[in-house]
Design an enzyme around this catalytic site. Structure first.
Site, PDB file in Angstrom:
ATOM      1  N   GLN A   1       0.846  -1.201   0.000  1.00  0.00           N
ATOM      2  CA  GLN A   1       0.000   0.000   0.000  1.00  0.00           C
ATOM      3  C   GLN A   1       0.874   1.242   0.000  1.00  0.00           C
ATOM      4  OE1 GLN A   1      -3.753  -0.253   2.512  1.00  0.00           O
ATOM      5  NE2 GLN A   1      -2.327  -1.396   3.765  1.00  0.00           N
TER       6      GLN A   1
ATOM      7  N   VAL B   1       3.437   4.119  -1.136  1.00  0.00           N
ATOM      8  CA  VAL B   1       3.606   4.774  -2.426  1.00  0.00           C
ATOM      9  C   VAL B   1       5.073   5.144  -2.683  1.00  0.00           C
ATOM     10  CG1 VAL B   1       1.225   5.607  -2.530  1.00  0.00           C
ATOM     11  CG2 VAL B   1       2.966   7.029  -1.439  1.00  0.00           C
TER      12      VAL B   1
ATOM     13  N   HIS C   1      -1.672   1.361  -4.209  1.00  0.00           N
ATOM     14  CA  HIS C   1      -2.198   2.728  -4.093  1.00  0.00           C
ATOM     15  C   HIS C   1      -1.403   3.753  -4.894  1.00  0.00           C
ATOM     16  CE1 HIS C   1      -4.271   1.429  -0.099  1.00  0.00           C
ATOM     17  NE2 HIS C   1      -4.985   1.140  -1.154  1.00  0.00           N
TER      18      HIS C   1
ATOM     19  N   GLY D   1       3.024  -4.410   9.008  1.00  0.00           N
ATOM     20  CA  GLY D   1       2.689  -3.019   9.316  1.00  0.00           C
ATOM     21  C   GLY D   1       1.429  -2.505   8.653  1.00  0.00           C
ATOM     22  N   THR D   2       0.299  -3.031   9.081  1.00  0.00           N
ATOM     23  CA  THR D   2      -0.960  -2.463   8.599  1.00  0.00           C
ATOM     24  C   THR D   2      -2.029  -2.581   9.670  1.00  0.00           C
ATOM     25  OG1 THR D   2      -2.809  -2.684   7.037  1.00  0.00           O
ATOM     26  CG2 THR D   2      -1.469  -4.643   7.397  1.00  0.00           C
TER      27      THR D   2
HETATM   28  N1  LIG Z   1      -4.574   3.192   3.577  1.00  0.00           N
HETATM   29  C1  LIG Z   1      -4.222   3.920   2.530  1.00  0.00           C
HETATM   30  O1  LIG Z   1      -5.031   4.405   1.743  1.00  0.00           O
HETATM   31  C2  LIG Z   1      -2.759   4.116   2.257  1.00  0.00           C
HETATM   32  C3  LIG Z   1      -2.370   4.811   1.145  1.00  0.00           C
HETATM   33  C4  LIG Z   1      -1.010   4.971   0.893  1.00  0.00           C
HETATM   34  C5  LIG Z   1      -0.099   4.459   1.774  1.00  0.00           C
HETATM   35  N2  LIG Z   1      -0.487   3.772   2.871  1.00  0.00           N
HETATM   36  C6  LIG Z   1       0.521   3.259   3.796  1.00  0.00           C
HETATM   37  O2  LIG Z   1       0.447   1.847   3.892  1.00  0.00           O
HETATM   38  C7  LIG Z   1       0.723   1.424   5.230  1.00  0.00           C
HETATM   39  C8  LIG Z   1      -0.422   0.617   5.761  1.00  0.00           C
HETATM   40  O3  LIG Z   1      -1.627   1.370   5.634  1.00  0.00           O
HETATM   41  P1  LIG Z   1      -2.715   1.348   6.782  1.00  0.00           P
HETATM   42  O4  LIG Z   1      -3.916   2.041   6.265  1.00  0.00           O
HETATM   43  O5  LIG Z   1      -2.865  -0.034   7.289  1.00  0.00           O
HETATM   44  O6  LIG Z   1      -1.980   2.272   7.874  1.00  0.00           O
HETATM   45  P2  LIG Z   1      -2.266   2.408   9.415  1.00  0.00           P
HETATM   46  O7  LIG Z   1      -1.683   3.726   9.812  1.00  0.00           O
HETATM   47  O8  LIG Z   1      -3.671   2.070   9.765  1.00  0.00           O
HETATM   48  O9  LIG Z   1      -1.417   1.233  10.080  1.00  0.00           O
HETATM   49  C9  LIG Z   1      -0.054   1.308  10.192  1.00  0.00           C
HETATM   50  C10 LIG Z   1       0.375   0.089  10.991  1.00  0.00           C
HETATM   51  O10 LIG Z   1       1.787   0.067  10.985  1.00  0.00           O
HETATM   52  C11 LIG Z   1       2.215  -0.347  12.268  1.00  0.00           C
HETATM   53  N3  LIG Z   1       3.587   0.118  12.432  1.00  0.00           N
HETATM   54  C12 LIG Z   1       4.049   1.317  12.861  1.00  0.00           C
HETATM   55  N4  LIG Z   1       5.386   1.322  12.882  1.00  0.00           N
HETATM   56  C13 LIG Z   1       5.794   0.106  12.442  1.00  0.00           C
HETATM   57  C14 LIG Z   1       7.051  -0.488  12.207  1.00  0.00           C
HETATM   58  N5  LIG Z   1       8.196   0.174  12.435  1.00  0.00           N
HETATM   59  N6  LIG Z   1       7.085  -1.764  11.758  1.00  0.00           N
HETATM   60  C15 LIG Z   1       5.947  -2.455  11.508  1.00  0.00           C
HETATM   61  N7  LIG Z   1       4.711  -1.944  11.692  1.00  0.00           N
HETATM   62  C16 LIG Z   1       4.656  -0.672  12.152  1.00  0.00           C
HETATM   63  C17 LIG Z   1       1.230   0.246  13.240  1.00  0.00           C
HETATM   64  O11 LIG Z   1       1.235  -0.484  14.460  1.00  0.00           O
HETATM   65  C18 LIG Z   1      -0.085   0.085  12.461  1.00  0.00           C
HETATM   66  O12 LIG Z   1      -0.718  -1.146  12.764  1.00  0.00           O
HETATM   67  C19 LIG Z   1       0.959   2.700   6.031  1.00  0.00           C
HETATM   68  O13 LIG Z   1       2.342   2.947   6.134  1.00  0.00           O
HETATM   69  C20 LIG Z   1       0.312   3.782   5.210  1.00  0.00           C
HETATM   70  O14 LIG Z   1       0.909   5.052   5.387  1.00  0.00           O
HETATM   71  C21 LIG Z   1      -1.817   3.596   3.137  1.00  0.00           C
END
Ligand SMILES: NC(=O)c1ccc[n+]([C@@H]2O[C@H](COP(=O)([O-])OP(=O)(O)OC[C@H]3O[C@@H](n4cnc5c(N)ncnc54)[C@H](O)[C@@H]3O)[C@@H](O)[C@H]2O)c1
Length: 220
Positions: A75, A77, A93, A158-159
């Site tokens: 996910q 970018v 994404h 990490g999600t």
């Molecule tokens: N959801 C979207 O539309 C979207 C779009 C672009 C990018 N992303 C990126 O994709 C990733 C996952 O998305 P999401 O919606 O589940 O985000 P989210 O913010 O809900 O979850 C992030 C997760 O990462 C975990 N985390 C934090 N630091 C960590 C580390 N060092 N190692 C492992 N895990 C760690 C947290 O505990 C949390 O469970 C995120 O980094 C987010 O920024 C998401």
């Protein structure tokens, strides 16, 4: 994956950027309302990405290709998996270093600098970030689903498991495929597959899992 490279996760920002609701900068509604603000948001993200580097977890997954056929479905970018050397990376994404015509999603260009109003695609339309915004469809989800159906091992890193369709990919797995979930604050996962939770940050958790997977195949 990229948090330890210095990129904050989505919900860590509390859904805000410089006091703007994230919907203002990452949705078709925001783009229509204030395209300059949207471009500024992504220009800053692009600048930051030019300054960060892959971390140990990106490198460990790239090295795993010596032993397994590894497909990364992300996910994120950023391009940190690619820079670490992973060869099969599917971005659900979109990608920060790509832009596209706002009229034709197939006119995509590599783009590492700032993007401004007046930067046009070859069809004459304004260029926009090649990012899947909230409310837009996720074109790569079908390919991701096909890859998931073929998997023998599935690793989630990490999600928050809250954003669909990505969070639903586990339902495409064969029922006996083991799932490893690496996250320092793991969320509940509804699955009947064998599940091992590694409650660690990506760098530590991936290193631990990679050691285990390599040991397993070397002992066969
Ligand atoms: N959801 C979207 O539309 C979207 C779009 C672009 C990018 N992303 C990126 O994709 C990733 C996952 O998305 P999401 O919606 O589940 O985000 P989210 O913010 O809900 O979850 C992030 C997760 O990462 C975990 N985390 C934090 N630091 C960590 C580390 N060092 N190692 C492992 N895990 C760690 C947290 O505990 C949390 O469970 C995120 O980094 C987010 O920024 C998401």
């Amino acid at each position: 994956m990229s948090q330890e490279s210095g990129i904050s996760t989505f919900r860590d920002s509390n859904g805000l950027w410089n006091n703007h609701d994230i919907m203002e900068v990452a949705s078709p509604f925001g783009w229509q309302k204030n395209p300059e603000l949207v471009l500024e948001f992504y220009n800053q993200r692009r600048k930051q990405l030019n300054e960060v580097h892959p971390n140990a977890a990106h490198h460990d997954l790239a090295k795993l290709e010596k032993y397994f056929e590894v497909h990364i479905i992300t996910q994120n970018v950023d391009d940190l998996h690619e820079r670490a050397g992973s060869t099969k990376v599917l971005h659900l994404h979109g990608e920060l270093f790509k832009v596209r015509s706002q009229k034709n999603e197939n006119l995509v260009y590599d783009w590492k600098k700032d993007l401004s109003i007046g930067d046009l695609a070859e069809d004459g339309a304004q260029l926009r970030p090649d990012i899947v915004w909230f409310g837009e469809s996720v074109p790569n989800i079908m390919i991701a689903s096909e890859i998931t159906e073929q998997a023998d091992i599935f690793v989630i890193i990490g999600t928050g498991m809250q954003v669909y369709p990505a969070a639903g990919l586990i339902h495409a797995l064969k029922t006996d495929v083991p799932i490893y979930y690496i996250d320092p604050k793991p969320h509940p996962i509804g699955t009947a597959n064998p599940l091992e939770i590694i409650g660690e940050k990506a760098t530590f958790g991936v290193a631990k899992l990679v050691r285990k997977l390599i040991k397993n195949i070397e002992s066969k």
